[in-house]
Every structure is written in C-alpha cells, then in structure tokens.
Design a protein around this motif. Structure first.
Motif, PDB file in Angstrom:
ATOM      1  N   UNK A  92       0.850  -1.194   0.000  1.00 27.22           N
ATOM      2  CA  UNK A  92       0.000   0.000   0.000  1.00 27.22           C
ATOM      3  C   UNK A  92       0.884   1.240   0.000  1.00 27.22           C
ATOM      4  N   UNK A  93       0.358   2.394  -0.437  1.00 23.91           N
ATOM      5  CA  UNK A  93       1.121   3.640  -0.320  1.00 23.91           C
ATOM      6  C   UNK A  93       1.517   3.893   1.132  1.00 23.91           C
ATOM      7  N   UNK A  94       2.598   4.628   1.331  1.00 26.62           N
ATOM      8  CA  UNK A  94       3.063   4.931   2.684  1.00 26.62           C
ATOM      9  C   UNK A  94       2.035   5.792   3.417  1.00 26.62           C
ATOM     10  N   UNK A  95       2.141   5.817   4.721  1.00 26.47           N
ATOM     11  CA  UNK A  95       1.250   6.679   5.515  1.00 26.47           C
ATOM     12  C   UNK A  95       1.402   8.134   5.092  1.00 26.47           C
ATOM     13  N   UNK A  96       2.626   8.574   4.840  1.00 27.62           N
ATOM     14  CA  UNK A  96       2.862   9.964   4.421  1.00 27.62           C
ATOM     15  C   UNK A  96       2.137  10.274   3.119  1.00 27.62           C
ATOM     16  N   UNK A  97       2.179   9.336   2.185  1.00 25.88           N
ATOM     17  CA  UNK A  97       1.495   9.532   0.908  1.00 25.88           C
ATOM     18  C   UNK A  97      -0.011   9.596   1.099  1.00 25.88           C
ATOM     19  N   UNK A  98      -0.519   8.800   2.019  1.00 26.20           N
ATOM     20  CA  UNK A  98      -1.966   8.813   2.277  1.00 26.20           C
ATOM     21  C   UNK A  98      -2.393  10.123   2.924  1.00 26.20           C
ATOM     22  N   UNK A  99      -1.586  10.640   3.843  1.00 30.13           N
ATOM     23  CA  UNK A  99      -1.902  11.945   4.437  1.00 30.13           C
ATOM     24  C   UNK A  99      -1.892  13.031   3.367  1.00 30.13           C
TER      25      UNK A  99
END
Length: 289
Positions: free
Chosen positions: A156-163
C-alpha cells in the motif's frame, strides 16, 4: 496476477443500519486485493476467496451497476470496496472504479469510499460532482511510521502519501477523513502512535477520524497473520496465542488508555470522531425548490 470473471449481482444491501460508516449498499468491483496487509479481515475463510492475492476483475460490473441502480427504490450511500481496495494499483489501468463513479453520479446516489489508495485523488472531479448529493472518502491510516506501515501494509502507499492524498481531497472541498483501524496489539497500539496520527490528521485538515482499538482475527485471516508475524515480528505470535487464544476479536490490552488518548487529542484539534451521514431530502426540503 489477475483475471476477468462474471458476477451475478454487484450491489449488496447492508442488512442492519451502519452506525459506523452510514452505508446502505456495498459495491465490490474486484475480488481479492494486492495491498498485502498482514491483518486483512477479508482473508477470513467465511468469505470463500481461495487466493486473495490473485485479483479477479468483475467484467460485467458496470452493466450490472446501471441495471441495479435503476431498480433501487431506496437512495442510500454506496460503500466502495468493503472487501478490497477499489484504488489498488490495477485500477490505474482498468479504471473500473472511475467508470462506476460516473454511473453513480448519473443516478445521483451518495457514496462513501474507504481506501488506502492515493489514486483516489485522480477522481476528485467526479467526487465533486457526487458531493452535490453526498460523497465521503475515508483513508485508512494505521500508523504514523512509514517504516512500520511497510511491514504491516507492504504494497500500500506509505502513511505519508496517504496523508498527502487526504490533504488534496480536503483542499478540493471533498468531505474526507481517516479510519484509524485496525490497531494491532503489541504492534501499533501505543499512545505515541495514536497521538501522532491525530496530530498528522489535523495538519491534513481531516474532517473526522473513526477509530477502533483492536482487530478481528478469525479462521483464514488468523493463519495468514500469524505466518506474517513470524516473518516480521519473531516471537510475537506466541504472545497473541497466549493473550487471545481463538477469540474472534482482539482488543488492545491498552485499549482504554488509547481510547482516552484518542478522544483527548481529537478534542484538542476539534476533530469529530463520527461521520456526518447522507440525509435524504424530506418533503419539507423539497418544497423549498
């Protein structure tokens, strides 16, 4: 790997009122998921998906969606991806989610998308159109640590990318927030993680955060999860077995403290902990027009 299949129906009806997400219908355009989250409940044997990492694309989904929406007497919120992520990488090529959103917009139904996929920002134009009725996007983020996210949600995309995706949605005027779940005992169930997640959500202008301080762990899902624990967190499987046995749900032993931390942090940043659901127009509202 992927293949096309044919489906008999495409919209599932939520039997009980959904007090968490406000959904009336479930829409799954695919079977299986490629994000590889080690905790995924959709791997459970009760769902009868033999190879969850092998993506099956419902080739007749759009035709069925047109037909079934025309026949629905109740206009209720459609949840995209209750059993998988509708914005996993294969969607970039297939554009099945985008085409389904076009059909939903045509029929003027409300939607709620739950995803870890940053590709959701591609469809901001359609979400704006659907927002004239109701559209919500909930981005699942379970940890503030990108390195930990890579271990528990490897593809999955990183947490930073999701934010960042959340911030883009909010800047575009989309009603969007976070599903902070699951919380995995002994892995991401720390006060520090919860505090940082709420702070990062506030910095991304999250409209809400919905949290649950635990996870499900049942047949099929459990075996996969335990195998991944042996790979990523050696020795932790034995702690799970000793603590939870064969329970269906595993609440964090730190749950009460985490819940208080969560509520206090959301109060600090003035972030609601419940969503605003779609409200059908009443007769009195209609008379105004």
């Amino acid at each position: 790997m992927s293949e096309f299949i044919q489906s008999k129906t495409i919209l599932g009806t939520v039997k009980r009122p959904d007090t968490w997400f406000g959904n009336s219908y479930n829409l799954n355009l695919f079977r299986g998921c490629s994000h590889g989250c080690i905790y995924c409940d959709s791997r459970s044997s009760c769902y009868q998906i033999q190879n969850f990492d092998h993506i099956q694309i419902k080739g007749n989904a759009l035709e069925l969606l047109h037909k079934e929406l025309r026949s629905k007497k109740k206009r209720g919120t459609i949840s995209f991806g209750s059993m998988n992520d509708c914005y996993m990488p294969i969607e970039a090529k297939q554009q099945l989610t985008r085409k389904a959103l076009e059909i939903v917009a045509l029929h003027k139904f409300p939607v709620h998308i739950i995803t870890k996929g940053t590709l959701v920002t591609r469809d901001i134009d359609l979400l704006k159109e659907i927002s004239k009725v109701y559209a919500a996007v909930s981005i699942t983020i379970t940890t503030s640590d990108d390195d930990l996210a890579k271990r528990i949600e490897p593809h999955a995309p990183s947490s930073s990318e999701r934010f960042n995706a959340l911030k883009q949605l909010r800047e575009a005027g989309i009603y969007a927030g976070i599903t902070l779940m699951p919380i995995l005992p002994f892995i991401n169930d720390s006060v520090e993680n919860i505090t940082q997640l709420v702070e990062m959500a506030a910095n991304s202008n999250a409209a809400y955060i919905i949290a649950s301080m635990g996870m499900t762990i049942r047949e099929g899902q459990r075996e996969y999860f335990y195998a991944k624990l042996d790979q990523e967190f050696p020795g932790l499987k034995d702690k799970y077995i000793a603590t939870f046995g064969d329970q269906y749900g595993c609440g964090s032993p730190n749950g009460k403290k985490l819940q208080k931390t969560f509520q206090d942090a959301c109060k600090k940043y003035n972030i609601p902990t419940k969503m605003q659901f779609y409200q059908p127009e009443t007769d009195s509202q209609l008379t105004l027009f």
